[in-house]
Design an enzyme around this catalytic site. Sequence first.
Site, PDB file in Angstrom:
ATOM      1  N   ASP A 287     -16.508 -22.933 -40.844  1.00 42.15           N
ATOM      2  CA  ASP A 287     -16.451 -24.218 -41.526  1.00 42.15           C
ATOM      3  C   ASP A 287     -17.553 -25.140 -40.998  1.00 42.15           C
ATOM      4  O   ASP A 287     -18.011 -24.984 -39.860  1.00 42.15           O
ATOM      5  CB  ASP A 287     -15.070 -24.845 -41.276  1.00 42.15           C
ATOM      6  CG  ASP A 287     -14.825 -26.063 -42.131  1.00 42.15           C
ATOM      7  OD1 ASP A 287     -15.532 -26.249 -43.141  1.00 42.15           O
ATOM      8  OD2 ASP A 287     -13.898 -26.838 -41.805  1.00 42.15           O
ATOM      9  N   GLU A 288     -17.972 -26.097 -41.819  1.00 45.36           N
ATOM     10  CA  GLU A 288     -18.991 -27.088 -41.427  1.00 45.36           C
ATOM     11  C   GLU A 288     -20.252 -26.406 -40.901  1.00 45.36           C
ATOM     12  O   GLU A 288     -20.811 -26.788 -39.872  1.00 45.36           O
ATOM     13  CB  GLU A 288     -18.419 -28.041 -40.360  1.00 45.36           C
ATOM     14  CG  GLU A 288     -17.108 -28.710 -40.746  1.00 45.36           C
ATOM     15  CD  GLU A 288     -17.251 -29.778 -41.819  1.00 45.36           C
ATOM     16  OE1 GLU A 288     -18.354 -29.922 -42.370  1.00 45.36           O
ATOM     17  OE2 GLU A 288     -16.261 -30.447 -42.121  1.00 45.36           O
TER      18      GLU A 288
ATOM     19  N   LYS B  24     -12.232 -28.107 -49.744  1.00 52.20           N
ATOM     20  CA  LYS B  24     -12.819 -27.097 -48.859  1.00 52.20           C
ATOM     21  C   LYS B  24     -11.775 -26.464 -47.937  1.00 52.20           C
ATOM     22  O   LYS B  24     -11.743 -25.235 -47.790  1.00 52.20           O
ATOM     23  CB  LYS B  24     -13.935 -27.739 -48.028  1.00 52.20           C
ATOM     24  CG  LYS B  24     -14.513 -26.847 -46.941  1.00 52.20           C
ATOM     25  CD  LYS B  24     -15.731 -27.475 -46.318  1.00 52.20           C
ATOM     26  CE  LYS B  24     -15.431 -28.777 -45.647  1.00 52.20           C
ATOM     27  NZ  LYS B  24     -14.644 -28.622 -44.404  1.00 52.20           N
ATOM     28  N   THR B  25     -10.928 -27.288 -47.310  1.00 52.55           N
ATOM     29  CA  THR B  25      -9.937 -26.747 -46.384  1.00 52.55           C
ATOM     30  C   THR B  25      -8.960 -25.830 -47.113  1.00 52.55           C
ATOM     31  O   THR B  25      -8.566 -24.771 -46.600  1.00 52.55           O
ATOM     32  CB  THR B  25      -9.181 -27.885 -45.676  1.00 52.55           C
ATOM     33  OG1 THR B  25     -10.120 -28.732 -45.008  1.00 52.55           O
ATOM     34  CG2 THR B  25      -8.194 -27.335 -44.669  1.00 52.55           C
TER      35      THR B  25
ATOM     36  N   ARG C  51     -15.192 -40.625 -47.566  1.00 55.92           N
ATOM     37  CA  ARG C  51     -13.867 -40.512 -46.957  1.00 55.92           C
ATOM     38  C   ARG C  51     -12.862 -41.348 -47.749  1.00 55.92           C
ATOM     39  O   ARG C  51     -11.659 -41.265 -47.511  1.00 55.92           O
ATOM     40  CB  ARG C  51     -13.853 -41.034 -45.511  1.00 55.92           C
ATOM     41  CG  ARG C  51     -14.751 -40.354 -44.500  1.00 55.92           C
ATOM     42  CD  ARG C  51     -14.596 -38.890 -44.466  1.00 55.92           C
ATOM     43  NE  ARG C  51     -15.612 -38.258 -45.304  1.00 55.92           N
ATOM     44  CZ  ARG C  51     -15.603 -36.983 -45.676  1.00 55.92           C
ATOM     45  NH1 ARG C  51     -14.618 -36.198 -45.313  1.00 55.92           N
ATOM     46  NH2 ARG C  51     -16.561 -36.480 -46.428  1.00 55.92           N
TER      47      ARG C  51
ATOM     48  N   GLN D 291     -23.709 -33.498 -45.684  1.00 60.82           N
ATOM     49  CA  GLN D 291     -22.810 -34.001 -44.648  1.00 60.82           C
ATOM     50  C   GLN D 291     -23.211 -33.520 -43.257  1.00 60.82           C
ATOM     51  O   GLN D 291     -22.382 -33.472 -42.340  1.00 60.82           O
ATOM     52  CB  GLN D 291     -21.367 -33.582 -44.965  1.00 60.82           C
ATOM     53  CG  GLN D 291     -20.853 -34.161 -46.281  1.00 60.82           C
ATOM     54  CD  GLN D 291     -19.409 -33.797 -46.556  1.00 60.82           C
ATOM     55  OE1 GLN D 291     -18.498 -34.247 -45.873  1.00 60.82           O
ATOM     56  NE2 GLN D 291     -19.202 -32.980 -47.570  1.00 60.82           N
TER      57      GLN D 291
END
Length: 728
Positions: free
Chosen positions: A224-225, A41-42, A607, A255
Site C-alpha cells: 500500500d502507498e 483503496k483499503t 480528506r 499523494q
Amino acid sequence: MPAPNQPNPASLLENLNDPQRAAVTHSDGPLLVLAGAGSGKTRVITRRAAYLASTVAQPREVLAITFTNKAANEMRERILALGVGPEMTVCTFHALGARLLRIHHERADLPANFTIYDTDDQRKVVKQAIELAELSTANWSPAAVHARISRAKNDMLTPTEFEEQADDWSDRVLARIYTEYQRLLEQNGAADFDDLLLKPARLLQNHEVLRRQLEQRYRYVLIDEYQDTNQAQYVVAHLLTLEQANICATGDPDQSIYGWRGADIGNILHFEEDYPSATVIRLEQNYRSTQRILAAADAVIAANFQRKEKSLWTENPEGARVRVVDCESTTEEAEWISAQILSSDKQGVSRSDIAVFYRINAMSRAIEEALLRAGIPYQVARGTEFYNRKEIKDVLAYLRLLINPADDIALLRAINNPPRGIGATTVSRLRNHAATLGASLMETVKQAQTLDGIGRSAARVQEFAELIAELQGLADQPPRTVVEQVARRSGLLAELTQEAEVNRSPLDNVNELINAAADFQSERPEATLIDWLEYTSLLGDTDTVDSSRGVVTLMTLHACKGLEFPVVFIIGLEDGTLPFSRTGEINGRDDDEEEEERRLCFVGMTRTMHTLTMTHCRYRLLRGAETRMVKSRFLRALPEAEVEWISPVEQKPPSHRSAVSHGRLPDDIELWEVGTLVRHPSRGLGQITTLRRGHKRTHVRVAFQDGADQSWVLEFADLTRVDYDEVG
C-alpha cells in the site's frame, strides 16, 4: 491451494465497481493499482488479500505491507472480518524489518536483544558521535546531522559508501560523524529506525538463500502507498518478488508527500518500466468527497507534472462551496475557527467529525489557545508525544536495560533516576573507565568498587547494579507485570507519588503506561517484553487518535494521510507556509519541492467529506514577530465557481468579538508615535521607526538596541510604551 473454511470468493466481489473487481481478482503477475483519493483503496486491498487466500494461496503466503500502524491494524481487522484466518502477515515496512532482524540478527550483525532507538535517543548518540569526531555541536547541529544520516540510510549508503561519494568538505566531515554514530549503535547493541529498512534490504541483497526462502513463503506481496517508498523499501519489495513478480503496488503519485524523508515518487512512476508485463488498473471514482471539493482539489493538483494520468469523479452531491477565509492575523484566524466550531454544535455536527490541519506542528498553538478559551475539547495527533514524556522515558530506560544491558543511553538515563546520589562526576569517571577497559558501561558499573576515583559513590553504584540484576529476573514475565514491577521497584512510582500533590500528571502517565502494556498483552497473550518495546518504538503520529472521544482533532497535513473527516479546516494557506519554506522565500525554489507541497495541499483537501474551509492571514506570527504574508499560490488556482470568499469580521457575531481577550490597542495609544520608546519581553528596549494605522489594524516597526528590526500588528504585539525619563 486455498485453505479450508476461507470466505466464498464470490462474496468478496459484492459492492465493488468494475475496476475494483478487476484489481481484486487479478492473480499472478505484477499489478499496479492507481488509486485516487477516496476511491476505496483499503477495501480493494483487503478484499484482494482475502480473495487470494481463498483462491490461489494459503493465508500465510500473503504479505500485505502498509506505512502506519493505524493502517495496518485497520487492514488486519478488515481481513479477519472477511473470514480469513490470522496467519496472514499484515504489517508496516518497519515492523517487517524488525521481525526479520530479530530472526536473522546474526546475519545483520545485531544481538538478539537489540534495542530500537527513538529520535531522542538517536540524537543523543549523534551528539556523542560529533564529540568523538572532535567537532563542536555548536557548529554541527545534532538534529541536522541526524537528518542527513537518516537520508543516507534511506538511500542505502553505509558510512564507507557515504564517504566514497562525498564530494565536498561538509560531506567528508559528515562521513566521520556517521562512522562514529554507527560504531556507537553497534557498541550499544542498538538499531535506529532507518536500520529497520536498510539492514533487511542488505540481508536480501547479500543472502540469496534467505531471499528465495522469503519469496517462497510470501508468494503474493501487496504494498500500500507505494508512492511513499524510499530506496530501501523499494529494494525489499523488489527482492521479495524477484522471480515470481507477484507484486501488487497500490498508490497515487498525487499523494506522494514524504520526499523530505527519502520517499522516491519515481518508484511508482516507473513501475511499468520495472515490470513491463504489469497490469495497470485505475480507481477513479471517489466515494468520500462532494463534487465541489473534488473539483477544487483537482484544480490545485493539475499544475503538477510528476503524475500518472487519472481523472477523479464522484456521484456524491454537489455540496457546499469551498470556503476561503481572509484573516487579518493568526489570532483572528484561530478565534474565527473556534467560533465556527461552537456554531456547528447547533447544527448537530459532532466534534469528532471536525479536524484542523496545518503545515507544521508549531502552528497548532494559536488554535489550541482559542479552543481552550472557548471551552472546546480537542486532541492533537502526536502519537509519539506520550512516549517522549520524561516519566515515560524513565520507565522505558529501565525496561530496555533488562533486555539489553549494553544500552548505554538507557543506563545513563536510569542510573540516577530517581536520585540515588550518583552525580555527574561519578558517571563521567565510569564512562572514562569503560572507554579505557573497552567494556560496556553496565560491565563497568558492576566493577565500580574496584575502580579508582569512584570513592564513596561506589556503594551506591553497586546498589544500582544489583537493582538492575534483580529486575532482569522479571524480563520473561508478561509485559504488564514487568512494567508495573519495574516502575515500583525502581523507586520511580514512589517519587512520582510524592510529587503528585503538586502535579499528578506524571503519576497518571506512568499508570497509563501500565494500562497500555495491559491492553497490548490482552490483544497478544503470547507477547513478550521485547515485543511490547518494539511496538512502542514503532508508533506513529496517528496511532493514538481516538475518533470515539467526541473531540476536535488537530494534526499536521502529513499526519492526516489515510484519514477522513466530514468537516475540515486547513489553516495557513500563504506562500512560505503552504507551500512551506524554512526561509520564507518561495520564488526560485526547487520545482520538485513545490510539487510535493502541492500534493500535500491536495491530500489535506481530499480528506474532507462535506465541508472544507481554507484560511490565510495577511499577518502571521512567525518566530515572535508579526510577518506580512502573501496569499498562497495554491488558493489562486481554485476555480471561482467552487469557492466562497469570506471575511471573518463580517462573519463574527458582536458577542463573540467582545469575548475575545486579544486584539486591543494599548490604552495610551494616543501617545504612540514614531520615536516612542517601547519594551518587548524578549527583545528588550526599542524605538518605533514606523507607525501606520490601517482600516482594521495598526502596524508598527521597532528598531531594538541589539540591532534587530521587527514589525508587528500593534493590537497583538506584546509591547509597552516606555517614558524617556525611565531610561535616563
